[in-house]
Design an enzyme around this catalytic site. Structure first.
Site, PDB file in Angstrom:
ATOM      1  N   GLU A  29      30.692  51.434  51.447  1.00  0.00           N
ATOM      2  CA  GLU A  29      31.278  51.117  50.487  1.00  0.00           C
ATOM      3  C   GLU A  29      32.528  50.424  51.236  1.00  0.00           C
ATOM      4  OE1 GLU A  29      35.252  52.340  47.979  1.00  0.00           O
ATOM      5  OE2 GLU A  29      35.150  51.206  47.141  1.00  0.00           O
ATOM      6  N   GLU A  53      35.626  48.220  56.560  1.00  0.00           N
ATOM      7  CA  GLU A  53      36.562  47.214  55.573  1.00  0.00           C
ATOM      8  C   GLU A  53      37.447  46.706  57.244  1.00  0.00           C
ATOM      9  OE1 GLU A  53      39.436  45.650  54.444  1.00  0.00           O
ATOM     10  OE2 GLU A  53      38.702  46.585  52.335  1.00  0.00           O
ATOM     11  N   ASP A 103      36.066  39.532  47.798  1.00  0.00           N
ATOM     12  CA  ASP A 103      36.790  38.854  48.150  1.00  0.00           C
ATOM     13  C   ASP A 103      35.300  37.048  47.404  1.00  0.00           C
ATOM     14  OD1 ASP A 103      39.021  38.649  49.287  1.00  0.00           O
ATOM     15  OD2 ASP A 103      37.811  39.033  51.089  1.00  0.00           O
ATOM     16  N   LYS A 107      36.226  27.977  46.347  1.00  0.00           N
ATOM     17  CA  LYS A 107      35.528  26.970  47.487  1.00  0.00           C
ATOM     18  C   LYS A 107      35.261  27.180  48.148  1.00  0.00           C
ATOM     19  CE  LYS A 107      39.294  24.550  45.379  1.00  0.00           C
ATOM     20  NZ  LYS A 107      40.877  24.807  45.180  1.00  0.00           N
ATOM     21  N   ASP A 137      35.183  40.713  39.284  1.00  0.00           N
ATOM     22  CA  ASP A 137      35.897  39.906  37.586  1.00  0.00           C
ATOM     23  C   ASP A 137      34.756  38.403  37.844  1.00  0.00           C
ATOM     24  OD1 ASP A 137      37.933  39.535  40.177  1.00  0.00           O
ATOM     25  OD2 ASP A 137      38.422  38.002  38.746  1.00  0.00           O
TER      26      ASP A 137
HETATM   27  C1  LIG Z   1      39.553  41.774  46.755  1.00  0.00           C
HETATM   28  S1  LIG Z   1      39.502  42.775  47.889  1.00  0.00           S
HETATM   29  C2  LIG Z   1      39.112  44.456  46.985  1.00  0.00           C
HETATM   30  C3  LIG Z   1      38.911  45.519  47.510  1.00  0.00           C
HETATM   31  C4  LIG Z   1      39.365  47.026  46.825  1.00  0.00           C
HETATM   32  N1  LIG Z   1      37.845  46.579  46.313  1.00  0.00           N
HETATM   33  C5  LIG Z   1      39.437  47.338  44.893  1.00  0.00           C
HETATM   34  O1  LIG Z   1      38.572  46.837  43.984  1.00  0.00           O
HETATM   35  O2  LIG Z   1      40.531  47.175  45.292  1.00  0.00           O
HETATM   36  C6  LIG Z   1      38.334  42.328  48.912  1.00  0.00           C
HETATM   37  C7  LIG Z   1      38.174  43.504  50.326  1.00  0.00           C
HETATM   38  O3  LIG Z   1      36.960  43.421  51.232  1.00  0.00           O
HETATM   39  C8  LIG Z   1      37.793  43.478  52.545  1.00  0.00           C
HETATM   40  N2  LIG Z   1      36.980  42.832  52.775  1.00  0.00           N
HETATM   41  C9  LIG Z   1      36.669  40.926  53.528  1.00  0.00           C
HETATM   42  N3  LIG Z   1      35.188  40.569  53.807  1.00  0.00           N
HETATM   43  C10 LIG Z   1      34.416  42.159  54.629  1.00  0.00           C
HETATM   44  C11 LIG Z   1      34.008  41.670  55.151  1.00  0.00           C
HETATM   45  N4  LIG Z   1      33.003  41.307  55.354  1.00  0.00           N
HETATM   46  N5  LIG Z   1      33.357  43.200  55.616  1.00  0.00           N
HETATM   47  C12 LIG Z   1      34.295  44.937  55.348  1.00  0.00           C
HETATM   48  N6  LIG Z   1      34.939  44.408  54.638  1.00  0.00           N
HETATM   49  C13 LIG Z   1      35.500  43.495  53.606  1.00  0.00           C
HETATM   50  C14 LIG Z   1      38.921  42.899  52.606  1.00  0.00           C
HETATM   51  O4  LIG Z   1      39.923  43.136  53.708  1.00  0.00           O
HETATM   52  C15 LIG Z   1      39.488  43.123  51.056  1.00  0.00           C
HETATM   53  O5  LIG Z   1      39.762  44.473  51.580  1.00  0.00           O
END
Ligand SMILES: C[S@@+](CC[C@H](N)C(=O)[O-])C[C@H]1O[C@@H](n2cnc3c(N)ncnc32)[C@H](O)[C@@H]1O
Length: 314
Positions: A29, A53, A103, A107, A137
């Site tokens: 994941e 993460e 994420d 932009k 979403d």
């Molecule tokens: C919007 S959150 C979603 C968290 C979780 N999957 C949820 O649905 O609640 C996006 C997560 O991806 C992590 N993240 C962003 N870029 C990443 C990367 N290149 N490798 C690992 N994690 C990453 C961020 O730290 C963040 O916790």
């Protein structure tokens, strides 16, 4: 269980990482947030779990969630997904990858995870028929990811309902509360692109150099210095006096592809009158090409200040 990056082998194998359950499939994941997805998904489909993460706070929260749920065969690590996949996962190692609510970077789409280079890389690390399950979403990111995957011609795409657990993550609940729809697609790997493993060296290859101090070896002032080597950059941020051995410790910042590390490079005077420059073990850095270049940068820095270089191994 939390793994520091240096605790992995590059590449690693499922049998070593999950000695109790080597026959279960292997699921990764990416961006697990607070970890609640896996506590539910594992009940639907048991598997060996690897979570990656970049947020240290999330890492600790998720570790507690998985521990409280009594899940033994789960490894969490704090790293960017790309070097983990490229370095640790062997070819054809994974059965599935989950990406829940990444994420969206509305932009700055060049920052998005799900684009051609990622799809190419993971196609080689997935088994034949292995899948990426993507839930979001964000309709625009969803369409973007479909398009990027299609461009590679490495996947078959199936749009369907997400697994129930993906509708219960922190971000799933947040966006559904605000009335957003949720989109889900499965990218099934039908062809595999070979992308070489991320090169990480063992401690036996600890980069170092040997110098002889010139007439005025003491460093009395410091200049922040930037060294560029193709795609890699080393910045010497600071230098500290080592009171224990009359040497120095440089703080170096290294950027290479998706990996950023801060390492300490020790400069130690030895009894035979020479000076040894080598990476400190402190912080368990991954010994990458960039770390070798950090030792080279410190060596160059000292050379420019009167030291003579007699031996280099980097
Ligand atoms: C919007 S959150 C979603 C968290 C979780 N999957 C949820 O649905 O609640 C996006 C997560 O991806 C992590 N993240 C962003 N870029 C990443 C990367 N290149 N490798 C690992 N994690 C990453 C961020 O730290 C963040 O916790």
């Amino acid at each position: 269980m939390i793994f520091r990056p240096a605790e992995f082998r590059f590449p690693d194998v499922k049998e070593r990482l999950y000695p109790e359950t080597p026959d279960l499939p292997w699921h990764l994941e990416i961006g697990f947030g607070d970890g609640r997805f896996w506590t539910q998904q594992v009940q639907a489909e048991p598997a060996n779990y690897l979570g990656v993460e970049i947020s240290g706070v999330s890492l600790l929260k998720a570790e507690k969630k998985l521990r409280d749920a009594g899940i033994q065969n789960a490894i969490l690590t704090k790293l960017h997904a790309e070097p983990l996949v490229q370095g640790v996962i062997p070819e054809g190692g994974l059965d599935r990858i989950y990406v829940n609510f990444p994420d969206p970077w509305p932009k700055h789409e060049h920052n998005r995870l799900l684009q051609v280079p990622f799809f190419e890389l993971v196609s080689g690390r997935l088994k034949d028929g292995g899948e990426i399950w993507f839930t979001t979403d964000h309709e625009e990111y969803f369409q973007f990811a479909l398009e990027q995957a299609r461009q590679t011609e490495l996947y078959e795409l199936t749009q369907c309902e997400p697994p129930a657990a993906a509708l219960q993550t922190k971000y799933a609940l947040k966006w559904q509360d605000l009335g957003f729809d949720v989109y889900h697609v499965r990218f099934r790997a039908i062809k595999h692109k070979h992308i070489a493993p991320y090169q990480v060296f063992t401690e036996d290859d600890m980069p170092h150099s040997i110098l002889v101090a010139g007439a005025s070896p003491a460093l009395t002032e410091f200049e922040k210095s930037v060294y560029r080597y193709g795609q890699r950059t080393v910045i010497l941020l600071d230098v500290f006096r080592n009171l224990r051995n009359d040497g120095y410790v440089f703080l170096a910042h290294i950027e290479e592809e998706h990996l950023t590390q801060e390492v300490l490079v020790q400069v130690t005077p030895r009894e035979d009158g020479t000076t040894l420059v080598k990476t400190a073990k402190f912080g368990s850095p991954l010994i990458t090409e960039g770390v070798k270049l950090a030792v080279r940068s410190v060596t160059e820095y000292l050379k420019a200040r009167g030291y003579q270089v007699t031996h280099t191994a980097y």
